[in-house]
Motif scaffolding. Sequence first.
Motif, mmCIF file in Angstrom:
data_model
loop_
_atom_site.group_PDB
_atom_site.id
_atom_site.type_symbol
_atom_site.label_atom_id
_atom_site.label_comp_id
_atom_site.label_asym_id
_atom_site.label_seq_id
_atom_site.Cartn_x
_atom_site.Cartn_y
_atom_site.Cartn_z
ATOM 1 N N PRO A 285 23.156 59.984 75.135
ATOM 2 C CA PRO A 285 21.935 59.033 74.744
ATOM 3 C C PRO A 285 21.371 59.890 73.330
ATOM 4 O O PRO A 285 20.270 59.382 73.920
ATOM 5 C CB PRO A 285 21.513 58.874 75.751
ATOM 6 N N ARG A 286 21.270 61.260 73.596
ATOM 7 C CA ARG A 286 21.451 61.538 72.867
ATOM 8 C C ARG A 286 20.844 61.363 71.803
ATOM 9 O O ARG A 286 21.603 60.597 70.795
ATOM 10 C CB ARG A 286 22.212 63.451 71.788
ATOM 11 N N THR A 287 19.388 61.632 70.310
ATOM 12 C CA THR A 287 18.584 61.215 69.410
ATOM 13 C C THR A 287 19.837 61.819 68.426
ATOM 14 O O THR A 287 20.421 63.124 68.079
ATOM 15 C CB THR A 287 17.990 61.882 69.076
ATOM 16 N N VAL A 288 19.476 61.081 67.257
ATOM 17 C CA VAL A 288 20.181 61.565 65.896
ATOM 18 C C VAL A 288 19.718 62.849 65.724
ATOM 19 O O VAL A 288 20.960 63.907 65.456
ATOM 20 C CB VAL A 288 20.309 60.616 65.404
ATOM 21 N N GLU A 289 18.289 62.806 66.077
ATOM 22 C CA GLU A 289 17.240 64.573 65.393
ATOM 23 C C GLU A 289 18.208 65.633 66.370
ATOM 24 O O GLU A 289 18.707 66.689 65.638
ATOM 25 C CB GLU A 289 16.248 64.444 65.441
ATOM 26 N N ASP A 290 18.803 65.425 67.380
ATOM 27 C CA ASP A 290 19.022 65.941 68.136
ATOM 28 C C ASP A 290 20.466 66.796 67.710
ATOM 29 O O ASP A 290 20.776 67.983 67.827
ATOM 30 C CB ASP A 290 18.724 65.807 70.059
ATOM 31 N N ASP A 299 18.298 70.588 58.653
ATOM 32 C CA ASP A 299 18.025 69.064 58.435
ATOM 33 C C ASP A 299 18.216 68.042 58.400
ATOM 34 O O ASP A 299 19.910 67.484 58.375
ATOM 35 C CB ASP A 299 18.052 69.420 56.277
ATOM 36 N N THR A 300 17.738 67.218 58.871
ATOM 37 C CA THR A 300 18.615 65.457 59.781
ATOM 38 C C THR A 300 18.665 64.802 58.435
ATOM 39 O O THR A 300 19.785 64.080 58.232
ATOM 40 C CB THR A 300 17.368 64.910 61.172
ATOM 41 N N THR A 301 18.452 65.131 57.226
ATOM 42 C CA THR A 301 18.571 63.980 56.170
ATOM 43 C C THR A 301 20.244 64.419 55.384
ATOM 44 O O THR A 301 20.472 63.371 55.456
ATOM 45 C CB THR A 301 17.391 64.076 55.209
ATOM 46 N N SER A 302 19.917 65.600 55.512
ATOM 47 C CA SER A 302 21.419 66.573 54.663
ATOM 48 C C SER A 302 22.249 66.138 56.325
ATOM 49 O O SER A 302 23.248 65.939 55.317
ATOM 50 C CB SER A 302 21.125 67.661 54.928
ATOM 51 N N LEU A 313 29.546 54.900 57.266
ATOM 52 C CA LEU A 313 28.062 53.845 58.292
ATOM 53 C C LEU A 313 27.319 55.740 58.194
ATOM 54 O O LEU A 313 27.619 57.007 58.080
ATOM 55 C CB LEU A 313 29.098 54.374 59.515
ATOM 56 N N THR A 314 26.310 55.310 58.653
ATOM 57 C CA THR A 314 25.708 55.832 59.322
ATOM 58 C C THR A 314 25.306 56.474 60.823
ATOM 59 O O THR A 314 26.125 55.897 61.519
ATOM 60 C CB THR A 314 24.067 55.192 58.830
ATOM 61 N N PRO A 315 24.603 56.870 60.677
ATOM 62 C CA PRO A 315 24.781 57.313 62.735
ATOM 63 C C PRO A 315 24.653 56.088 63.196
ATOM 64 O O PRO A 315 25.350 56.607 64.074
ATOM 65 C CB PRO A 315 23.894 59.046 62.469
ATOM 66 N N ASP A 316 23.337 56.370 62.890
ATOM 67 C CA ASP A 316 22.848 55.124 63.389
ATOM 68 C C ASP A 316 24.013 53.776 64.346
ATOM 69 O O ASP A 316 24.479 53.367 64.782
ATOM 70 C CB ASP A 316 21.488 54.406 63.754
ATOM 71 N N ALA A 317 23.850 53.361 62.691
ATOM 72 C CA ALA A 317 25.693 52.370 62.709
ATOM 73 C C ALA A 317 26.887 52.417 63.663
ATOM 74 O O ALA A 317 27.622 51.782 64.240
ATOM 75 C CB ALA A 317 25.745 51.637 61.452
ATOM 76 N N TYR A 318 27.271 54.336 63.383
ATOM 77 C CA TYR A 318 28.123 54.356 63.846
ATOM 78 C C TYR A 318 27.560 54.641 65.818
ATOM 79 O O TYR A 318 28.886 53.946 66.409
ATOM 80 C CB TYR A 318 28.626 55.985 63.766
ATOM 81 N N ARG A 319 26.882 54.991 65.886
ATOM 82 C CA ARG A 319 26.351 54.505 67.546
ATOM 83 C C ARG A 319 26.665 52.951 68.051
ATOM 84 O O ARG A 319 27.017 52.794 68.955
ATOM 85 C CB ARG A 319 25.137 55.103 67.962
ATOM 86 N N ARG A 320 25.670 52.223 66.862
ATOM 87 C CA ARG A 320 26.458 50.901 67.395
ATOM 88 C C ARG A 320 27.156 49.804 67.658
ATOM 89 O O ARG A 320 27.792 49.369 68.351
ATOM 90 C CB ARG A 320 24.841 50.087 66.488
#
Length: 325
Positions: A285-290, A299-302, A313-320
Amino acid sequence: MASSPTRIAVLSLEGCVASSVMGPLDVFAMANLLSRDVGMSAPFEAELVSPGGRPAKSFHGLELMAARVPKPGERFDVVLVPAMVGGLEEVLGERVLTRWLKAQHARGAKLAAVCAGAFVLAETGLLEGREATTHWGLAQRFAARYPGVRLKPELLLVDQDDVLTAGGITAYLDLCLHLVAKQASPELAALCAKMLLVEPGRRLQGPYAVHSAPRDHGDVAVLRAQEWLEAHYQGPVTLAAAAEAASLGARTLLRRFQKATGDTPLDYVQRLRVEAARRMLETSPRTVEDISQAVGYADTTSFRRRFKARTGLTPDAYRRRFALR
């Protein structure tokens, strides 16, 4: 839409994946069942066919006994080559099959293949100079064997009108729904997708691909560099440090590493980081930033940009989509 049903031959081949044989027959049967709901008569006649005239076993031993031997000169509208696991070289050596596929194509049939079935189509020469796809895990083997084919392993489905190829094993669903839309109607394909609980419109294999770098290349120094990178990818990585671990000069390592693995050392690091991030997104459940920090990105944007470039996919879309809930 043609007034007569589209005749489809699903091939029974030794070592096939049974679901990629029976699954298409189910999809086309479902389309026939649902066709009245969109105001049309049954659009398909699909059957199991064995051009070689002998029974086949799936890769796990299931006997496919009901296949019909096509009559001399018989023409189908679509011929579908299933996925295979094991026995591929034997099937590729069947000249009777190759000649039959070429004859069907010459008579106007569309040829379609799933997963390793693309190798069978490539043996006919009909993919030469044209785009095709196959399972992402078979891409290197396919490209080496058929260098004249414009392979698109990142794509789930490639439609060249008369020749269609689909990626991994269950991509038979995407291929069959595409054929329903193409040969019958998009409305019927959408209805089938809903009834079968299939997400329509998938186009990329990138989210499913797992990085597996070659380790049997025989270059011991490169293998040392790989092992060093795998142990240190979370921190700052330089070509000079990897070269020192391999006991090579930086330029020599760059040349030999790329020859052995297909990647530069720094591209290899990006693959390792993205793979580690994927596993964390799937299981924690760790955040994308972590996660970004944990796999070596300050750099999280990178990180987000590189992750999407690798997976589609974006990290969030991949997790979903892939998180193990």
